[in-house]
Every structure is written in C-alpha cells, then in structure tokens.
Design a protein around this motif. Structure first.
Motif, PDB file in Angstrom:
ATOM      1  N   SER A 195       0.821  -1.213   0.000  1.00  0.00           N
ATOM      2  CA  SER A 195       0.000   0.000   0.000  1.00  0.00           C
ATOM      3  C   SER A 195       0.851   1.258   0.000  1.00  0.00           C
ATOM      4  O   SER A 195       0.409   2.322  -0.426  1.00  0.00           O
ATOM      5  N   LEU A 196       2.079   1.166   0.480  1.00  0.00           N
ATOM      6  CA  LEU A 196       2.954   2.345   0.507  1.00  0.00           C
ATOM      7  C   LEU A 196       3.894   2.406  -0.687  1.00  0.00           C
ATOM      8  O   LEU A 196       4.603   3.379  -0.892  1.00  0.00           O
ATOM      9  N   ALA A 197       3.920   1.323  -1.482  1.00  0.00           N
ATOM     10  CA  ALA A 197       4.976   1.201  -2.486  1.00  0.00           C
ATOM     11  C   ALA A 197       4.683   1.957  -3.771  1.00  0.00           C
ATOM     12  O   ALA A 197       5.540   2.049  -4.645  1.00  0.00           O
ATOM     13  N   ASP A 198       3.475   2.500  -3.907  1.00  0.00           N
ATOM     14  CA  ASP A 198       3.145   3.297  -5.079  1.00  0.00           C
ATOM     15  C   ASP A 198       3.380   2.506  -6.375  1.00  0.00           C
ATOM     16  O   ASP A 198       3.915   3.023  -7.346  1.00  0.00           O
ATOM     17  N   GLY A 199       2.995   1.243  -6.353  1.00  0.00           N
ATOM     18  CA  GLY A 199       3.051   0.440  -7.584  1.00  0.00           C
ATOM     19  C   GLY A 199       4.423  -0.059  -7.977  1.00  0.00           C
ATOM     20  O   GLY A 199       4.620  -0.509  -9.099  1.00  0.00           O
ATOM     21  N   SER A 200       5.394   0.006  -7.050  1.00  0.00           N
ATOM     22  CA  SER A 200       6.766  -0.352  -7.410  1.00  0.00           C
ATOM     23  C   SER A 200       7.320  -1.431  -6.475  1.00  0.00           C
ATOM     24  O   SER A 200       7.349  -1.249  -5.246  1.00  0.00           O
ATOM     25  N   ILE A 201       7.748  -2.553  -7.049  1.00  0.00           N
ATOM     26  CA  ILE A 201       8.347  -3.618  -6.229  1.00  0.00           C
ATOM     27  C   ILE A 201       9.632  -3.110  -5.573  1.00  0.00           C
ATOM     28  O   ILE A 201       9.905  -3.375  -4.411  1.00  0.00           O
ATOM     29  N   GLY A 202      10.397  -2.355  -6.332  1.00  0.00           N
ATOM     30  CA  GLY A 202      11.653  -1.815  -5.799  1.00  0.00           C
ATOM     31  C   GLY A 202      11.401  -1.006  -4.532  1.00  0.00           C
ATOM     32  O   GLY A 202      12.119  -1.142  -3.540  1.00  0.00           O
ATOM     33  N   ARG A 203      10.357  -0.187  -4.572  1.00  0.00           N
ATOM     34  CA  ARG A 203      10.051   0.623  -3.392  1.00  0.00           C
ATOM     35  C   ARG A 203       9.561  -0.252  -2.246  1.00  0.00           C
ATOM     36  O   ARG A 203       9.914  -0.017  -1.091  1.00  0.00           O
ATOM     37  N   ALA A 204       8.735  -1.236  -2.565  1.00  0.00           N
ATOM     38  CA  ALA A 204       8.225  -2.130  -1.519  1.00  0.00           C
ATOM     39  C   ALA A 204       9.389  -2.800  -0.800  1.00  0.00           C
ATOM     40  O   ALA A 204       9.397  -2.909   0.422  1.00  0.00           O
ATOM     41  N   VAL A 205      10.383  -3.213  -1.588  1.00  0.00           N
ATOM     42  CA  VAL A 205      11.529  -3.908  -0.992  1.00  0.00           C
ATOM     43  C   VAL A 205      12.334  -2.942  -0.111  1.00  0.00           C
ATOM     44  O   VAL A 205      12.682  -3.255   1.019  1.00  0.00           O
ATOM     45  N   THR A 206      12.585  -1.734  -0.616  1.00  0.00           N
ATOM     46  CA  THR A 206      13.370  -0.798   0.199  1.00  0.00           C
ATOM     47  C   THR A 206      12.565  -0.257   1.380  1.00  0.00           C
ATOM     48  O   THR A 206      13.146   0.148   2.378  1.00  0.00           O
ATOM     49  N   LEU A 207      11.234  -0.282   1.246  1.00  0.00           N
ATOM     50  CA  LEU A 207      10.412   0.199   2.362  1.00  0.00           C
ATOM     51  C   LEU A 207      10.617  -0.645   3.613  1.00  0.00           C
ATOM     52  O   LEU A 207      10.333  -0.200   4.723  1.00  0.00           O
ATOM     53  N   GLN A 208      11.102  -1.850   3.404  1.00  0.00           N
ATOM     54  CA  GLN A 208      11.389  -2.685   4.561  1.00  0.00           C
ATOM     55  C   GLN A 208      12.460  -2.040   5.415  1.00  0.00           C
ATOM     56  O   GLN A 208      12.544  -2.269   6.596  1.00  0.00           O
ATOM     57  N   GLY A 209      13.289  -1.245   4.754  1.00  0.00           N
ATOM     58  CA  GLY A 209      14.298  -0.488   5.504  1.00  0.00           C
ATOM     59  C   GLY A 209      13.583   0.640   6.231  1.00  0.00           C
ATOM     60  O   GLY A 209      12.682   1.261   5.700  1.00  0.00           O
ATOM     61  N   GLU A 210      14.002   0.923   7.449  1.00  0.00           N
ATOM     62  CA  GLU A 210      13.257   1.882   8.262  1.00  0.00           C
ATOM     63  C   GLU A 210      13.360   3.312   7.758  1.00  0.00           C
ATOM     64  O   GLU A 210      12.440   4.093   7.914  1.00  0.00           O
ATOM     65  N   ARG A 211      14.486   3.656   7.148  1.00  0.00           N
ATOM     66  CA  ARG A 211      14.690   5.049   6.749  1.00  0.00           C
ATOM     67  C   ARG A 211      13.567   5.539   5.829  1.00  0.00           C
ATOM     68  O   ARG A 211      13.097   6.655   5.959  1.00  0.00           O
ATOM     69  N   LEU A 212      13.125   4.661   4.924  1.00  0.00           N
ATOM     70  CA  LEU A 212      12.076   5.080   4.000  1.00  0.00           C
ATOM     71  C   LEU A 212      10.774   5.365   4.728  1.00  0.00           C
ATOM     72  O   LEU A 212      10.063   6.305   4.406  1.00  0.00           O
ATOM     73  N   GLN A 213      10.483   4.543   5.735  1.00  0.00           N
ATOM     74  CA  GLN A 213       9.246   4.788   6.482  1.00  0.00           C
ATOM     75  C   GLN A 213       9.357   6.110   7.239  1.00  0.00           C
ATOM     76  O   GLN A 213       8.396   6.855   7.357  1.00  0.00           O
ATOM     77  N   GLU A 214      10.569   6.388   7.734  1.00  0.00           N
ATOM     78  CA  GLU A 214      10.802   7.673   8.406  1.00  0.00           C
ATOM     79  C   GLU A 214      10.541   8.834   7.453  1.00  0.00           C
ATOM     80  O   GLU A 214       9.907   9.820   7.803  1.00  0.00           O
TER      81      GLU A 214
END
Ligand SMILES: [Zn+2]
Length: 348
Positions: free
Chosen positions: A208-227
């Motif tokens: 839901s946060l990845a905006d249609g991108s697998i790459g973003r979904a994967v990096t979203l697992q990293g905390e910095r992106l959520q910050e």
C-alpha cells in the motif's frame, strides 16, 4: 543479470509485444522504456537484450544454453554494454565519498559508448546497449549521441531507460520507439513479496505504501524510507502553522540529508498529493494503512484541490532541479518550502 522473462512480475502486454517484435525481427534500433522506478524496466531490458543476442531464441524467448545466453547470465557477453549515471570520481574509478555527489550520464561515457557501438559484434549478430537514467543526460552529452542513436554504424539495438520521462530532452525522445510501463497492482506486489517469504499482513502494508513499485516495496522494509514517509506527512500537517524560523531550521536539517533521501522525500510528497487528488474525485486510494488514511483525511480539510494541484506541480519542478542541475540543497529546500507555504496561504 536477468536473462529470464518469467522472473518479471506484471507487464504482460508489453512483454508479449517485445517478444513478438524480436521473433519477427522488426524491433527498431532505439527503444525508450519509461515508467516509475522499481517496476522492472531494467529486468525487462536485460531479458530483451538476451533474446536479441541469443541465436537460438524461439518466439522471442532466449534458449538459456548457448554461449550468448551463458555470457549474459555471467555478465561477460562481449557485445553487451550498459551505461549508468556516475559521479566524476566513479567514472575515474575512484571511491565516491560524498553522499551528495550528483550522478549523471557523462559526456566521456557517451564517447566510450560510441566507440563500443562502432565495433563489429564478436559473439552475436548484433550488439545491445542499455542506457539507464537517460533523464540525467545533459544537453551536450545528448547531442553527442543523437546521430549514433538515429543511424548507428553497426548492428546495434539501444534500450534507453528512464523513470522521469518528463525531464527527458525532446531530441532523444523523438528518436526512439517509446514503450510505457505502468505501475504494478497491489496484488502483483503482494504476490512477489509473499514469494520472498514475507507474511500476507506485512506484504499488504508494504504494497500500500509502495506506489506500484516492487523496488520501493523492498526498500520500504528499511526503516529510513518509512521515516521519510512520516516526514512528508508531518510537513503537510505542520505547513499551515509553519513560521519562517521553522522553515530555515528545516532547511538546515535537510541540508545534511543525502541526495537519495531528498529524492525519496519528494517522491513521497508527490505520492501523497496524487492520493489526495484521487480522494477528492472519490476514487479512493490503495491505502491500506488506517493511520495514513486518517492523516490524509485530516489534510484534505486543509488543502483545496487547486492547492494540491499547484503543490504537486511544485514538487515535480523541485525534483527536476535536483535531477538535472547542481543546486544548493539548502537554498532550494528553503525556497521550495516558502513557495509551498505561499500556495497554502494564497488565494487558491
Ligand atoms: Zn541462447
């Protein structure tokens, strides 16, 4: 390198079209792949390159066994060449110590590429050259390769890739067959994540946060992106009551961020504005996260459609400045925030 079409998630129509064009030998010598970051454009370009280099390919699918296919999967195929944006140090083979150094496609790289494009292929019937991040190419670099792209000396296929087609020079765009890649559905992203062993619950939240991108979904697992996503929501919540002192302070803090962080933060702002515009038109968004839905709901009351529209344009202009020129980060951020506040308080 990805030499396998079946590893790619989504984009079925485009993939079929490309395979058919390979099979019928009617692929133009310059293609431009456009679409968001992290949706698989590079993986598709790699699979396509393998199909073009494999002499045994059937229906646009490489055999996987011939010297060309093996060379591609080992990254050693002599007729394959890839360019990615680099800093000056990286181009010169030195370590890059600065987090804010700008990566662009350098004119020196274009010269190297042209030399490669004029070579006679040794293993396959043609050469394939992938150029990533074409939007970072400055005018002089672009001009230097126009002729090569239009009428290459040898049998070459160019695959140009960009996640920011709006920032691309027209001279490049007009010489390519453009193929647009849409964003992936939440289900496609979830399916991918679950295949990687992520639970359905977490996969749904990331999708839901990845905006249609697998790459973003994967990096979203990293905390910095959520910050950074939190920072973007916070900025919009605070903007109506933001003083000039607070803006200077924000500029001071953000000056220390890496270019990558700034890019992600601007990307989140753009995504939030796009979600808000969708909510206005009653289409809803793919937002799963209840907390974000509530935050967006509260924001909607403070921002009219026209304001959101103007702010989204401002974010895009700011992204453009970061991508294409060597700007002073602090001044640019401060000017951006002041303009954002102006739009909020102005007569929209
Ligand atoms: Zn093969």
């Amino acid at each position: 390198m990805n030499t396998d079409w079946t590893r790619i998630v989504g984009h079925k129509n485009n993939i079929e079209k490309l395979q058919q064009m390979v099979e019928e030998n009617r692929l133009p010598h310059a293609l431009l792949f456009t679409g968001q970051e992290g949706i698989g454009k590079s993986l598709i370009a790699e699979a396509l390159a393998t199909s073009l280099l494999c002499k045994e390919n059937k229906n646009g699918v490489p055999c996987g066994k011939c010297p060309a296919c093996v060379g591609m999967s080992n990254d050693t195929h002599p007729d394959f060449y890839r360019l990615v944006p680099m800093t000056k140090n990286e181009y010169e083979g030195k370590p890059e110590k600065s987090a804010t150094a700008k990566r662009i496609l350098r004119i020196e790289q274009m010269r190297d590429m042209q030399e490669r494009a004029s070579r006679v292929p040794v293993l396959s019937e043609r050469s394939v050259i992938i150029i990533e991040g074409v939007e970072t190419m400055q005018e002089a670099a672009a001009n230097s390769i126009l002729k090569t792209i239009e009428e290459p000396e040898g049998p070459v296929v160019f695959i140009l890739i960009t996640s920011h087609p709006a920032f691309l020079l027209d001279t490049i765009r007009s010489r390519c067959m453009i193929m647009e890649f849409g964003i992936l559905s939440d289900e496609e992203i979830m399916g991918y994540l679950q295949n990687q062993g992520i639970t359905e619950f977490v996969a749904r939240g990331l999708a839901s946060l990845a905006d249609g991108s697998i790459g973003r979904a994967v990096t979203l697992q990293g905390e910095r992106l959520q910050e950074l996503h939190g920072e973007a929501i916070k900025l919009l919540t605070d903007l109506p009551i933001m003083t000039n002192e607070r803006i200077w302070k924000q500029g001071e803090v953000m000056e220390k961020w890496s270019r990558e962080d700034l890019k992600e933060w601007l990307g989140f702002l753009a995504m939030i504005f796009r979600d808000m515009l969708l909510l206005y038109t009653g289409q809803g968004t793919g937002l799963y996260n209840q907390k974000d839905n509530e935050a967006l709901g509260r924001l909607l009351r403070k921002y009219s459609t026209r304001k959101v529209d103007a702010m989204l344009k401002l974010v895009l202009a700011c992204q453009f400045r970061f991508i294409r020129s060597n700007v002073n980060i602090r001044l640019t951020i401060e000017a951006f925030l002041i303009r954002l506040k102006d739009i909020h308080t102005g007569g929209f």
